[in-house]
Design an enzyme around this catalytic site. Structure first.
Site: not given
Ligand code: HEM
Ligand SMILES: [Cu+2]
Lengths: 174, 529
Positions: B81, B272
């Protein structure tokens, strides 16, 4: 036109960093040696041990412990569990090991001292851990050890534990 | 380099009329948009594969005791995983977004090294096919955790050499991708696009690329040492031969900590980009953002042993790594401050990309705080290897890195497809994900503080309630992601036509080209005043 950088130069960085990964191995060893980190004990010659002055007023407890690495078919134990020692004086003791298999085996003991800070003050003049140990089938062996605790051992340490782990190194040899 | 850049121009003259027909287009393509698309689809597929593994883990942990899977298989699931999510989802998604958007954001016609670009993508599916195939091998797949600590990892069965080789492939792929990005940014910016005018996504990727080039080879070295220890009789990490297993941890984390910043910096860039657009204001403190990113990257090289506080270090080392780690919170705090200040008094609207960006700011910060708790050496002695650590890195990675990626996908999807996605489906995706991600990961803080160890398939009964809640959250979060797939497919098929600017407040070169973005953009480079 702006200054162009060459891609070939960029490829140097990963190649150098790959090398740096390997360089960390010797750096790590040197670092541990210099700082005495990692419980790696020191060793000195018999002659050097003779000239160290003995500190009669201080008693340090040295404990001995043993463990087997996974899969190692030995019985392995210290003969005494602990002793009181004067720094600067040479002491001898031993560990015993029994090969529990019906065949020839080779083992290697790896020492470690705790607290780590004490490691560089714990010096051995003779130790079974200096060499690989060969055992005949079912052989029992007494394995000697001679050590001196350096009188410079920091004052706040009153107990030093010496531990050996016994590894089966047969596969490594064959 | 020059030769290759001319090559690129030559190629684009060649197929001026758009992509080659048929499936071979995707195999042979050197077009940055095609390769970006490939990366993004690859990442989405791996996201579902890694997600299924997580659901196996959470199903087993629904109740105390061992019920569904064999413990050895459980360990394979935790290991795989992590490897899938890190190397197969987050990193390829970032590279995909960079491929698609970076040339358009700096006014470049394509990536600097288009052929290598094709290579760096196509290595990935092979690397992962090899890695995933280890699950079917004698002795099972790798089960020692993604950190591959010896001696445990050396007990892996037949899978071991395949695992190492696949890690080499993934490393080669990401190093080539990173070199391509650095070369593109250095050499192909439009005239007038100075460094301090570059959008922040470009900046964060520029810095990330350097991190990748610097540390992926160190990982390659570490796993090569494991390989030779196992098969060629070296003893880098074998105490019996004079080596030291702790040294592996130092080398690994020298890679590993910069790696976690590789997994977050591009998301900082994405957020941003998104927040100023939907606040209709310029990004607050642009240059401090650039310097903060650079200092985070620099500091990330000198904090690695905060993963090893309990392994044994001299006091001076513990203190050094504690303080440098806490120091990272300063530039990180600057970033969070700037995002919030950008929103301050902005004319904010809350379209889906903005929701994901806001979710990022809030929940990434929660993960930052738990990181600070872990950074305190004496406290880490209690928290290390418990679910508290699991909670920490999942907060910074799922509602952090992954939310940044999903936000970026929503933000640019209309530019890629030419169609608006369904805003109501997008909002539903956001709210379901956000509710369930907290149901999933917040209880892990509590069981962690109470002492539940990580990577263990069984636990004592007092942890049962929180684990049940977490498992419910996991299934909710997992199934919510199907909405993303549906939404993307629907958006590709059709929908309201997007304008070129797409978002009212959007600024930047990528919004000056038509939607969908033509196959070749900026062949004559724009000039930035
Ligand atoms: C304020 C910033 C951060 C601080 C102070 C911090 C601190 C720490 C510390 C001390 C640990 C070790 C815990 C332990 O094992 O006992 C840790 C683990 C971890 N952190 Fe952070 N962290 C920060 C941000 C991040 C970010 C941004 C990411 C990735 C996006 C991240 C990902 C991880 C991961 C994956 C682990 C666990 C690794 C493992 O053992 O498998 N952290 N963090
Ligand atoms: Cu770290």
């Amino acid at each position: 036109m702006k200054k162009q950088i060459s891609t070939r130069h960029l490829f140097i960085i990963p190649i150098a960093m790959f090398g740096f990964g390997y360089l960390m191995v010797p750096i790590y060893d040197v670092f541990c040696d210099l700082t005495g980190l990692n419980g790696k004990t020191g060793s000195i010659s018999e002659a050097q041990a003779q000239v160290i002055s003995v500190d009669e007023n201080r008693l340090i407890k040295v404990e001995f412990i043993s463990s087997l690495n996974q899969g190692a078919e030995w019985e392995f134990a210290p003969v005494v569990k602990s002793m009181m020692v004067n720094p600067g004086r040479s002491y001898s003791t031993s560990y015993t090991a029994v090969n529990q298999l019906d065949m020839e085996m080779v083992g290697q003991a790896i020492p470690s001292v705790s607290p780590g800070k004490a490691a560089s003050y714990f010096n051995k003049t003779e130790c079974f851990c200096f060499n690989q140990q060969k055992f005949a089938a079912n052989e029992e062996k007494d394995m000697p050890l001679t050590f001196v605790v350096d009188p410079e051992l920091p004052d706040d340490i009153s107990t030093v534990t010496l531990s050996y782990t016994f590894f089966d190194v047969n596969s490594r040899i064959n | 380099m020059n030769a290759q850049a001319t090559d690129a121009h030559h190629d684009s003259d060649h197929d001026h009329h758009g992509p080659a027909p048929g499936l071979m287009r995707w195999v042979t393509t050197t077009n940055h948009k095609d390769i970006g698309t490939l990366y993004l689809w690859f990442s989405l597929i791996m996201f579902f594969i890694g997600g299924l593994m997580a659901l196996v883990i959470r199903s087993e942990l629904f109740q105390p005791g061992l019920q569904l899977v064999d413990p050895h298989f459980f360990n394979q699931m935790t290991t795989m995983h992590a490897l899938v999510m890190i190397f197969g989802v987050v990193m390829p998604a970032f590279v995909g977004l960079a491929n698609w958007m970076l040339p358009m954001m700096i006014g470049a016609p394509d990536m600097a090294l288009p052929r290598m670009n094709n290579w760096s993508f196509w290595i990935l599916p092979f690397g992962f096919a090899m890695m995933l195939s280890t699950l079917l091998m004698e002795g099972g797949g790798p089960a020692a955790g993604w950190t591959l600590y010896p001696p445990l990892s050396l007990q892996t069965g037949d899978a071991f050499p395949f695992l190492i080789f696949s890690i080499h492939l993934l490393g080669v792929s990401s190093i080539m991708g990173a070199i391509n990005i650095v070369a593109t940014i250095m050499n192909l910016r439009a005239p007038g696009m100075t460094f301090m005018k570059m959008p922040l996504f470009v900046w964060t990727w520029f810095i990330t690329a350097y991190l990748l080039i610097a540390v992926m080879p160190v990982l390659a070295g570490a796993v090569t040492m494991l390989l030779t220890d196992k098969f060629f009789g070296t003893s880098f990490f074998d105490a019996a031969g004079g080596g030291d297993p702790v040294m592996f941890q130092h080398i690994f984390w020298f890679f590993g900590h910069p790696e976690v910043y590789i997994l977050i910096l591009p998301s900082f860039g994405l957020v941003s980009e998104i927040i100023p657009t939907f606040s209709r204001k310029r990004l607050f403190g642009y240059s401090s953002m650039v310097y903060a990113t650079a200092s985070i990257a620099f500091l990330s090289f000198i904090v690695w042993a905060h993963h090893m506080f309990t392994v044994g270090m001299p006091l001076a080392g513990e203190i050094f790594f504690m303080f440098t780690t806490m120091l990272i919170a300063v530039p990180t705090g600057v970033k969070v401050f700037n995002w919030v200040s950008t929103m301050w008094r902005g004319a904010m609207t809350f379209e889906t990309p903005m929701l994901f960006a806001l979710g990022f700011v809030v929940m990434f910060t929660i993960g930052g705080f738990s990181g600070l708790m872990l950074a305190m050496t004496p406290i880490d002695f209690q928290y290390h290897d418990t679910y508290f650590v699991v909670a920490h890195f999942h907060y910074v990675l799922v509602p952090g890195a992954i939310y940044g990626i999903i936000g970026g996908v929503y933000y640019w999807l209309p530019k890629w497809t030419g169609n608006m996605y369904s805003e109501s489906l997008g909002k539903m995706h956001f709210w379901l994900s956000t509710i369930f991600v907290n149901v999933l990961f917040f209880p892990m803080h509590f069981v962690g503080l109470a002492g539940m160890p990580r990577r263990i398939p069984d636990y004592s009964v007092q942890f049962a309630d929180f684990n049940q809640i977490a498992t419910i959250g996991a299934f909710g979060f997992g199934f919510s992601q199907i909405l993303l797939l549906v939404l993307v497919v629907k958006c590709i098929r059709g929908g309201e036509k997007a304008t070129d600017q797409v978002w009212e407040g959007a600024e930047g070169l990528e919004w000056t080209v038509s939607s969908p973005a033509p196959y070749h953009t900026f062949s004559p480079q724009p000039v930035i005043k």
